[in-house]
Design a protein around this motif. Structure first.
Motif, PDB file in Angstrom:
ATOM      1  N   MET A   1      -8.001  45.395 -80.935  1.00  0.00           N
ATOM      2  CA  MET A   1      -8.388  45.570 -80.785  1.00  0.00           C
ATOM      3  C   MET A   1      -6.900  46.219 -79.765  1.00  0.00           C
ATOM      4  SD  MET A   1     -11.491  44.144 -80.560  1.00  0.00           S
ATOM      5  CE  MET A   1     -11.616  43.697 -80.646  1.00  0.00           C
ATOM      6  N   VAL A  39       1.672  47.128 -91.569  1.00  0.00           N
ATOM      7  CA  VAL A  39       0.488  46.520 -90.956  1.00  0.00           C
ATOM      8  C   VAL A  39      -0.216  47.557 -90.090  1.00  0.00           C
ATOM      9  CG1 VAL A  39      -0.364  44.708 -89.418  1.00  0.00           C
ATOM     10  CG2 VAL A  39       1.600  44.260 -90.911  1.00  0.00           C
ATOM     11  N   TYR A  40      -1.498  47.781 -90.374  1.00  0.00           N
ATOM     12  CA  TYR A  40      -2.356  48.562 -89.488  1.00  0.00           C
ATOM     13  C   TYR A  40      -3.188  47.558 -88.699  1.00  0.00           C
ATOM     14  CZ  TYR A  40      -1.617  53.059 -91.962  1.00  0.00           C
ATOM     15  OH  TYR A  40      -1.091  54.207 -92.502  1.00  0.00           O
ATOM     16  N   SER A  41      -3.125  47.607 -87.383  1.00  0.00           N
ATOM     17  CA  SER A  41      -3.783  46.556 -86.607  1.00  0.00           C
ATOM     18  C   SER A  41      -4.452  47.070 -85.345  1.00  0.00           C
ATOM     19  CB  SER A  41      -2.756  45.486 -86.217  1.00  0.00           C
ATOM     20  OG  SER A  41      -3.344  44.474 -85.428  1.00  0.00           O
ATOM     21  N   ALA A  42      -5.562  46.416 -85.003  1.00  0.00           N
ATOM     22  CA  ALA A  42      -6.138  46.591 -83.672  1.00  0.00           C
ATOM     23  C   ALA A  42      -5.134  46.092 -82.651  1.00  0.00           C
ATOM     24  CB  ALA A  42      -7.437  45.788 -83.567  1.00  0.00           C
ATOM     25  N   SER A  76      -9.862  49.347 -83.458  1.00  0.00           N
ATOM     26  CA  SER A  76     -10.293  48.827 -84.755  1.00  0.00           C
ATOM     27  C   SER A  76     -10.886  49.905 -85.645  1.00  0.00           C
ATOM     28  CB  SER A  76     -11.314  47.708 -84.555  1.00  0.00           C
ATOM     29  OG  SER A  76     -10.718  46.534 -84.065  1.00  0.00           O
ATOM     30  N   GLY A  77     -11.817  50.684 -85.097  1.00  0.00           N
ATOM     31  CA  GLY A  77     -12.436  51.750 -85.869  1.00  0.00           C
ATOM     32  C   GLY A  77     -11.436  52.812 -86.290  1.00  0.00           C
ATOM     33  N   GLU A  78     -10.497  53.107 -85.400  1.00  0.00           N
ATOM     34  CA  GLU A  78      -9.470  54.101 -85.696  1.00  0.00           C
ATOM     35  C   GLU A  78      -8.615  53.678 -86.885  1.00  0.00           C
ATOM     36  OE1 GLU A  78      -5.506  55.948 -83.414  1.00  0.00           O
ATOM     37  OE2 GLU A  78      -6.809  54.502 -82.405  1.00  0.00           O
ATOM     38  N   MET A  79      -8.258  52.387 -86.945  1.00  0.00           N
ATOM     39  CA  MET A  79      -7.425  51.893 -88.038  1.00  0.00           C
ATOM     40  C   MET A  79      -8.177  51.924 -89.367  1.00  0.00           C
ATOM     41  SD  MET A  79      -4.349  51.231 -86.930  1.00  0.00           S
ATOM     42  CE  MET A  79      -4.627  52.872 -86.246  1.00  0.00           C
ATOM     43  N   VAL A  80      -9.456  51.580 -89.336  1.00  0.00           N
ATOM     44  CA  VAL A  80     -10.251  51.636 -90.559  1.00  0.00           C
ATOM     45  C   VAL A  80     -10.390  53.079 -91.038  1.00  0.00           C
ATOM     46  CG1 VAL A  80     -12.544  51.233 -91.542  1.00  0.00           C
ATOM     47  CG2 VAL A  80     -11.505  49.503 -90.079  1.00  0.00           C
ATOM     48  N   VAL A  96      -5.679  44.636 -89.964  1.00  0.00           N
ATOM     49  CA  VAL A  96      -6.179  43.629 -89.027  1.00  0.00           C
ATOM     50  C   VAL A  96      -7.086  44.324 -88.024  1.00  0.00           C
ATOM     51  CG1 VAL A  96      -5.600  41.784 -87.410  1.00  0.00           C
ATOM     52  CG2 VAL A  96      -3.996  42.368 -89.244  1.00  0.00           C
ATOM     53  N   THR A  97      -8.364  43.945 -87.995  1.00  0.00           N
ATOM     54  CA  THR A  97      -9.305  44.543 -87.053  1.00  0.00           C
ATOM     55  C   THR A  97     -10.266  43.479 -86.527  1.00  0.00           C
ATOM     56  OG1 THR A  97     -11.161  45.082 -88.517  1.00  0.00           O
ATOM     57  CG2 THR A  97      -9.317  46.591 -88.526  1.00  0.00           C
ATOM     58  N   LEU A  98     -11.011  43.856 -85.515  1.00  0.00           N
ATOM     59  CA  LEU A  98     -12.077  42.999 -85.006  1.00  0.00           C
ATOM     60  C   LEU A  98     -13.369  43.286 -85.767  1.00  0.00           C
ATOM     61  CD1 LEU A  98     -11.520  43.410 -81.147  1.00  0.00           C
ATOM     62  CD2 LEU A  98     -10.401  41.814 -82.717  1.00  0.00           C
TER      63      LEU A  98
END
Length: 353
Positions: A1, A39-42, A76-80, A96-98
């Motif tokens: 996040m 890895v794309y992560s919050a 989180s939204g940005e990574m998705v 990895v996101t919330l």
């Protein structure tokens, strides 16, 4: 996040370099044989000074496997959204996101099923029944305040409407940041539904500085006194408080009610059609090892996702005290996943954002 601009720039530069490499390979076996995992992560698990849980886990993983971790972070939204844009030319291996963004990623077809080693030690509510995602660090939503400027923390949502918080309050953007979305979820719970929550947030907008795509940028502003209150989450803010002495954590209550929070775990999934799926699986396995999970509270200031780990370190003790007397509720994530666009639109309308 959830970090400094230099770190993010370096990460993005590395990601762009990787993109070039993968495009040149055209998804060939040469790409899949690379000793790398992306890895794309919050934000929140990587330390600003290289002292976060990710920093330790990635270093140990690289040493043990010889696989280099390429790291990109954002809301989180940005990574998705980024993973969705790249669906025809996938770059990430692990996402990895919330919540509710990990559910959103699954609904968009961005995740593939994988059951990592140690999955049996993770409670059912903290993992997807079909193996699309699993919590690697448990966490809770919260707020922060400046302990130097305020003699005591606020206690209620209503207090934040006071004129002393005008241009001294900020929360990250719902629909973009996981913790920002959590503001809407908690307000809807505490005020008893969408309409009263939006009515409150409309009033709060008079004191709000404005949008922020990343929650991690807010805590430093609170610590310096640029603002007095912001949203966040327990893991990230507790870790930040080690180097930000003026940062305090609190949980808003509706006037006359109890302070509340809800679980907001860092959930990880293997990206569908990932260029380095086998390496992604190895990293997911590694993050759930007993050793890595023992370090969650000790290093990261969070809560282990494995039920068989009973942390007794100083951080774990303090975190337990922090949550004493706070009511933990469980959001209806299926409803939120289904209706999130409607809730975000309602927030935009109410606040004029």
């Amino acid at each position: 996040m959830r970090r400094n601009l230099t770190t993010i720039t370096a990460a993005v530069t590395g990601s762009l370099a990787l993109t070039t490499t993968l495009t040149a390979c055209g998804g060939s076996s040469a790409a899949s044989d690379e000793r790398v995992v992306t890895v794309y992560s919050a934000d929140g698990l990587k330390g600003e000074n290289g002292d976060g849980w990710y920093d330790r886990v990635f270093k140990d993983f690289e040493k043990e496997t010889g696989i280099k971790v390429k790291y990109v972070e954002g809301g989180s939204g940005e990574m998705v959204q980024r993973a969705a844009r790249e669906k025809s030319n996938t770059q990430a291996d692990v996402l990895v996101t919330l919540p509710p963004f990990i559910q959103q990623a699954d609904a968009k077809g961005l995740l593939q099923s994988y059951v990592p080693a140690g999955e049996d030690k993770v409670n059912g509510a903290d993992k997807d029944a079909d193996g699309k995602w699993i919590s690697v660090v448990n966490n809770y939503f919260g707020f922060v305040y400046n302990k130097k400027e305020l003699a005591q923390s606020p206690t209620t949502w209503e207090e934040l409407l006071d004129a002393k918080y005008k241009n001294k309050l900020q929360y990250s953007t719902p629909g973009v940041a996981g913790d920002g979305t959590a503001v809407v979820i908690k307000a809807m719970h505490d005020f008893g539904g969408q309409e009263p929550a939006m009515a409150y947030l409309k009033k709060l907008q008079a004191n709000n500085v404005g949008p922020s795509s990343s929650t991690s940028k807010l805590a430093p502003k609170v610590d310096k006194g640029e603002i007095l209150v912001a949203n966040g989450d327990v893991q990230m803010n507790y870790a930040q408080s080690k180097s930000m002495p003026n940062l305090g954590i609190w949980f808003p209550a509706k006037q006359g009610g109890k302070p509340t929070t809800f679980a907001l775990p860092y959930a990880a999934g293997l990206v569908d059609n990932a260029p380095h799926s086998e390496n992604g699986k190895k990293l997911l396995d590694f993050m759930l090892t007993h050793k890595a999970q023992q370090q969650v509270s000790e290093i990261g200031g969070g809560f282990s996702s494995r039920s068989d780990i009973k942390a007794t370190d100083a951080n774990a003790i303090e975190l337990t005290k922090l949550l004493a007397g706070v009511e933990v509720f469980e959001p209806d994530w299926n409803d939120i996943d289904k209706n999130l666009p409607r809730y975000v639109d309602a927030w935009k309308t109410a606040t004029g954002s």
